[in-house]
Scaffold this active site. Structure first.
Site, short mmCIF file in Angstrom:
data_model
loop_
_atom_site.label_atom_id
_atom_site.label_comp_id
_atom_site.label_asym_id
_atom_site.label_seq_id
_atom_site.Cartn_x
_atom_site.Cartn_y
_atom_site.Cartn_z
N ASP A 73 0.83 -1.21 0.00
CA ASP A 73 0.00 0.00 0.00
C ASP A 73 0.87 1.27 0.00
O ASP A 73 2.10 1.17 -0.11
CB ASP A 73 -0.92 -0.06 1.23
CG ASP A 73 -2.28 0.57 0.98
OD1 ASP A 73 -2.38 1.44 0.12
OD2 ASP A 73 -3.24 0.18 1.69
N ASP A 80 -9.98 3.69 -3.59
CA ASP A 80 -10.67 2.47 -3.12
C ASP A 80 -12.08 2.36 -3.68
O ASP A 80 -12.83 3.34 -3.72
CB ASP A 80 -10.76 2.48 -1.59
CG ASP A 80 -9.40 2.23 -0.95
OD1 ASP A 80 -8.39 2.16 -1.67
OD2 ASP A 80 -9.37 2.12 0.30
C1 GLA Z 1 -5.92 1.40 1.46
C2 GLA Z 1 -6.06 0.42 0.31
C3 GLA Z 1 -7.22 -0.52 0.58
C4 GLA Z 1 -7.00 -1.25 1.91
C5 GLA Z 1 -6.77 -0.25 3.03
C6 GLA Z 1 -6.33 -0.92 4.31
O1 GLA Z 1 -7.01 2.24 1.53
O2 GLA Z 1 -6.25 1.09 -0.90
O3 GLA Z 1 -7.39 -1.45 -0.47
O4 GLA Z 1 -5.88 -2.09 1.77
O5 GLA Z 1 -5.78 0.71 2.68
O6 GLA Z 1 -6.11 -0.01 5.34
#
Ligand code: GLA
Length: 516
Positions: A192, A247
């Site tokens: 990430d 997301d």
């Molecule tokens: C980010 C990523 C998500 C998830 C969250 C976890 O937002 O884009 O897919 O992994 O972190 O905290």
């Protein structure tokens, strides 16, 4: 299909009116008469393959992720709630086998954020949260491996992960963390982007790539920097997939917005380097099953990773049916690895085309709008070679028909029809495809008969036999054919037109009425 009934004032009277469109059903089935032995056929000639923009792009040499990764990740269903734990992960692995998902191609069982404790141990090693993973991570990985599946984990290319509790990230610990993952038997790392201290993304993601490589263990490497640094332009030899957007959430608008961002990136995807429009929301409850089928269809057309994001322990039969659709999965997993391109987009009616390894094309007719829409294209426009006929497989109905060229469907609101289209010498052995429709949408006044005409067109090159047309109306409505609604045979290319008289009962409330 739906009828809109509204109120107007006409000649001093309050009336109920509506614009009508109607659905038709060929109840008797439409079957082909035996084809003439010498049915005309022109064998497929040249293939109009496009050269991928990434054909010359540098690649990771490890041969991993030659098709988009398929598996599960807990994030979309649990986030960091307590139900994300060892029992869940093992339960998902069990269901992969029990429900045939492993057979369908799902392989990776992946952990997302919140699996660790906030603090490293005295040796700088990551510590699994003992409440979630009382037997540690290796025990879970072993369990998953024992089922013939693969295991994935998550951390961030920053000093902490994205969750506000602040779990440790990999920045500055790449070698040690990569080795720890390899020692646990990790096969997939999602890396990430949070808390990255502004360090250059290319540098951060390359450092972890090199650390993973140094372990000697094959590990699929998923770059998750949300498209911020256009990874499609530089990451084909850094990771096997890269997120292209922020997301996803479990809503139609989120899914649609992400699809629209990811579609133009088609030239950058290919075997071993995929665009990742984020994990699936299928089954999480925020969309209808029609919308989830569109979500799944679009992701398959876009050669996206298929990471199930719902808790399969609570999933409905419909969710399993969507996720297990082998016809659609085959489009996603096609060996050529070409992401679909947009052939046409017009007022929410989309035609997407994905070139396939066997020379065929997957054609998705996607209806973004809230009303049924006729969406139509041709085999020629989809890039298929010249042929007298084509096999047309409907990947949600699992039904083969043939067409002489027209590819067409009336697609329900938010729905997607996906065909696999192939220039097939045996095209005439499949029943002809038929297209049904209404040739105009009259205004309907409640209590007063209205006229409507249906059409059934044979898109094939052989006759359709024993045709019966049924106009379905809501309960309480009347409908009657005033011209023949049956035909012993309808020749290829011909249309059966039927006139109907329909009556919406007096007192029908204003509104929109579906005509299934
Ligand atoms: C980010 C990523 C998500 C998830 C969250 C976890 O937002 O884009 O897919 O992994 O972190 O905290």
């Amino acid at each position: 299909m739906r009828v809109h009934i509204g109120t107007i004032h006409r000649r001093g009277h309050r009336r109920i009116v509506g614009a009508l469109s109607a659905a038709l059903l060929c109840t008797a089935g439409v079957t082909a008469l035996p084809a003439a032995a010498d049915a005309p056929h022109t064998p497929g000639t040249t293939d109009t393959a496009h050269t991928s923009r990434t054909a010359a792009a540098p690649r990771l040499p490890d041969g991993l992720a030659q098709t988009p990764p398929m598996g599960f990740n807990n994030w979309n269903s649990t986030q960091c709630r307590a139900e994300f734990n060892e029992e869940m992960v093992k339960g998902i692995a069990d269901l992969f086998l029990a429900k045939g998902l492993k057979d369908a191609g799902y392989q990776y069982v992946n952990l997302d954020d919140c699996w660790a404790l906030p603090t490293r141990d005295g040796n700088g090693k990551l510590v699994p949260d003992p409440r979630r993973f009382p037997h540690g991570i290796k025990a879970v990985a072993d369990y998953v491996h024992a089922k013939g599946l693969k295991f994935g984990i998550y951390t961030s290319a920053g000093i902490k992960t994205c969750n506000s509790a602040g779990f440790p990230g990999g920045l500055g610990h790449e070698r040690s963390d990569a080795q720890q993952f390899a020692d646990w038997g990790v096969d997939y790392l999602k890396y990430d982007n949070c808390n990255n201290l502004g360090v250059d993304a290319k540098q951060r993601y390359r450092t972890m790539r090199d650390a993973l490589k140094a372990t000697g263990r094959p590990i699929v490497y998923s770059i998750c920097e949300w498209g911020e640094n256009k990874p499609w332009e530089w990451a084909s030899d850094v990771g096997h997939l890269w997120r292209t957007t922020g997301d996803i959430s479990d809503s139609w608008s989120s899914m649609l917005g992400i699809a629209k961002q990811n579609l133009p990136l088609a030239p950058y995807a290919g075997p071993g380097h995929w665009n990742d429009p984020d994990m699936l929301e299928v089954g999480n409850g925020g969309m209808t099953d029609t919308e989830y089928r569109s979500h799944f269809s679009l992701w398959a057309m876009m050669s996206a990773p298929l990471l199930i994001g719902s808790d399969l322990r609570k999933a409905t039969p419909e969710t399993f049916e969507i996720l297990s659709n082998k016809d659609v999965i085959a489009v996603d997993q096609d060996a050529l690895g070409k992401q679909a391109t947009v052939l046409k987009s017009d007022s929410g009616r989309w035609t997407l085309v994905k070139q396939l390894a066997d020379g065929g094309r997957a054609v998705a007719l996607f209806n973004e709008t809230g009303q049924p829409q006729r969406i139509t294209t041709t085999a020629r426009d989809a890039g298929l070679p010249q042929s007298a006929g084509y096999r047309l497989r409907d990947l949600w109905q699992h039904r083969d028909t043939h067409t002489t060229g027209t590819i067409s469907a009336t697609v329900p609101a938010h729905g997607t029809t996906v065909f696999r289209v192939t220039a097939d010498k045996r095209w005439a052995s499949y029943p002809p495809a038929v297209e049904t429709g209404i040739d105009h949408a009259p205004l309907v006044e409640a209590g007063t008969p209205a006229a409507v005409r249906s059409t059934v067109r044979n898109l094939g090159g052989t006759p359709a036999s024993d045709l019966t047309v049924t106009l379905k109306t809501p309960q309480g409505w009347q409908s009657k054919a005033t011209t023949p609604a049956t035909a012993r045979a309808l020749a290829g290319g011909r249309t059966l037109t039927t006139s109907w008289r329909i009556t919406a009962p007096a007192g029908t409330a204003p509104g929109a009425y579906d005509l299934p």
